[in-house]
Design a protein around this motif. Structure first.
Motif, PDB file in Angstrom:
ATOM      1  N   LEU A 141     -32.330 -18.173  -8.071  1.00 43.75           N
ATOM      2  CA  LEU A 141     -31.325 -17.307  -8.658  1.00 43.75           C
ATOM      3  C   LEU A 141     -31.201 -15.967  -7.937  1.00 43.75           C
ATOM      4  O   LEU A 141     -30.342 -15.161  -8.268  1.00 43.75           O
ATOM      5  N   GLY A 142     -32.073 -15.742  -6.951  1.00 43.90           N
ATOM      6  CA  GLY A 142     -32.005 -14.510  -6.170  1.00 43.90           C
ATOM      7  C   GLY A 142     -32.461 -13.278  -6.925  1.00 43.90           C
ATOM      8  O   GLY A 142     -32.024 -12.163  -6.608  1.00 43.90           O
ATOM      9  N   ARG A 183     -45.255 -21.967 -11.207  1.00 40.75           N
ATOM     10  CA  ARG A 183     -44.410 -22.292 -10.048  1.00 40.75           C
ATOM     11  C   ARG A 183     -42.965 -22.607 -10.412  1.00 40.75           C
ATOM     12  O   ARG A 183     -42.062 -22.264  -9.670  1.00 40.75           O
ATOM     13  N   HIS A 184     -42.731 -23.224 -11.563  1.00 37.42           N
ATOM     14  CA  HIS A 184     -41.350 -23.559 -11.923  1.00 37.42           C
ATOM     15  C   HIS A 184     -40.533 -22.300 -12.167  1.00 37.42           C
ATOM     16  O   HIS A 184     -39.424 -22.150 -11.655  1.00 37.42           O
ATOM     17  N   ARG A 185     -41.074 -21.374 -12.946  1.00 36.89           N
ATOM     18  CA  ARG A 185     -40.371 -20.118 -13.211  1.00 36.89           C
ATOM     19  C   ARG A 185     -40.207 -19.303 -11.939  1.00 36.89           C
ATOM     20  O   ARG A 185     -39.159 -18.699 -11.701  1.00 36.89           O
ATOM     21  N   PHE A 186     -41.228 -19.315 -11.111  1.00 41.13           N
ATOM     22  CA  PHE A 186     -41.171 -18.570  -9.849  1.00 41.13           C
ATOM     23  C   PHE A 186     -40.073 -19.123  -8.936  1.00 41.13           C
ATOM     24  O   PHE A 186     -39.266 -18.375  -8.381  1.00 41.13           O
ATOM     25  N   ILE A 187     -40.026 -20.426  -8.794  1.00 33.86           N
ATOM     26  CA  ILE A 187     -39.029 -21.047  -7.913  1.00 33.86           C
ATOM     27  C   ILE A 187     -37.619 -20.836  -8.466  1.00 33.86           C
ATOM     28  O   ILE A 187     -36.685 -20.540  -7.708  1.00 33.86           O
ATOM     29  N   ILE A 188     -37.444 -20.949  -9.769  1.00 36.43           N
ATOM     30  CA  ILE A 188     -36.127 -20.723 -10.361  1.00 36.43           C
ATOM     31  C   ILE A 188     -35.689 -19.274 -10.123  1.00 36.43           C
ATOM     32  O   ILE A 188     -34.528 -19.022  -9.779  1.00 36.43           O
ATOM     33  N   ARG A 208     -31.199 -20.939 -18.797  1.00 36.24           N
ATOM     34  CA  ARG A 208     -31.619 -19.825 -19.648  1.00 36.24           C
ATOM     35  C   ARG A 208     -31.887 -18.574 -18.830  1.00 36.24           C
ATOM     36  O   ARG A 208     -31.452 -17.478 -19.177  1.00 36.24           O
ATOM     37  N   ILE A 209     -32.609 -18.722 -17.713  1.00 34.66           N
ATOM     38  CA  ILE A 209     -32.910 -17.553 -16.881  1.00 34.66           C
ATOM     39  C   ILE A 209     -31.633 -17.006 -16.244  1.00 34.66           C
ATOM     40  O   ILE A 209     -31.435 -15.799 -16.180  1.00 34.66           O
ATOM     41  N   ARG A 210     -30.758 -17.896 -15.834  1.00 34.28           N
ATOM     42  CA  ARG A 210     -29.490 -17.452 -15.232  1.00 34.28           C
ATOM     43  C   ARG A 210     -28.652 -16.678 -16.244  1.00 34.28           C
ATOM     44  O   ARG A 210     -28.069 -15.640 -15.929  1.00 34.28           O
ATOM     45  N   GLU A 211     -28.606 -17.162 -17.478  1.00 37.26           N
ATOM     46  CA  GLU A 211     -27.748 -16.542 -18.488  1.00 37.26           C
ATOM     47  C   GLU A 211     -28.387 -15.350 -19.193  1.00 37.26           C
ATOM     48  O   GLU A 211     -27.714 -14.371 -19.500  1.00 37.26           O
ATOM     49  N   ASP A 212     -29.684 -15.428 -19.480  1.00 35.70           N
ATOM     50  CA  ASP A 212     -30.355 -14.386 -20.266  1.00 35.70           C
ATOM     51  C   ASP A 212     -31.226 -13.463 -19.434  1.00 35.70           C
ATOM     52  O   ASP A 212     -31.772 -12.493 -19.952  1.00 35.70           O
TER      53      ASP A 212
END
Length: 148
Positions: free
Chosen positions: A98-99, A89-94, A38-42
């Motif tokens: 994703l850079g 932490r999960h959102r931060f690490i993702i 989701r974060i990668r696409e949106d």
């Protein structure tokens, strides 16, 4: 690796593990994968932006009890501007995987000395600041108080 780690914890009936069954582990890891996609696409969306999206699953059972801002990545700021990670932490690490250059975060706590510096910057013109205070102006937590 995380799958194997959780499996070992569940087999030992480790009190630290929230996941007691293999299916619980798989479901949770699927949530992480879905969050990554989701974060990668949106792009990275704030929790408030996500509130209106019915297709976005809630992270955990108590999330409905919290205001959206309470589920953001949270940091604290130390006396000299050190940034300490608190939550998300999960959102931060993702975001790091994703850079992403930046993500929105909420400041949970600021040290009294750091807040005093923010106050000085907010109340004075940038030309009248001392050298130690001027050195802090590039800090991300000063950007909202710097006078243009």
């Amino acid at each position: 690796e995380i799958y194997d780690y959780f499996i070992k914890l569940s087999q030992k009936n480790n009190i630290r593990s929230r996941y007691r069954t293999e299916q619980q582990i798989i479901d949770r890891l699927d949530e992480f994968d879905n969050l990554y996609v989701r974060i990668r696409e949106d792009g990275y969306l704030t929790q408030e932006e996500l509130e209106g999206q019915s297709d976005v699953p809630l992270d955990d059972s108590n999330r409905r009890l919290l205001e959206p801002w309470q589920n953001e990545v949270m940091i604290s700021i130390g006396r000299d501007g050190e940034i300490f990670f608190n939550e998300g932490r999960h959102r931060f690490i993702i975001a790091k995987l994703l850079g992403l250059d930046s993500i929105p975060v909420r400041v949970l706590v600021r040290h009294k000395q750091w807040q005093k510096l923010r106050y000085i910057v907010a109340k004075s013109g940038n030309n009248s600041l001392t050298k130690p205070v001027k050195e802090c102006l590039s800090h991300p937590d000063m950007q909202d108080v710097i006078k243009s």
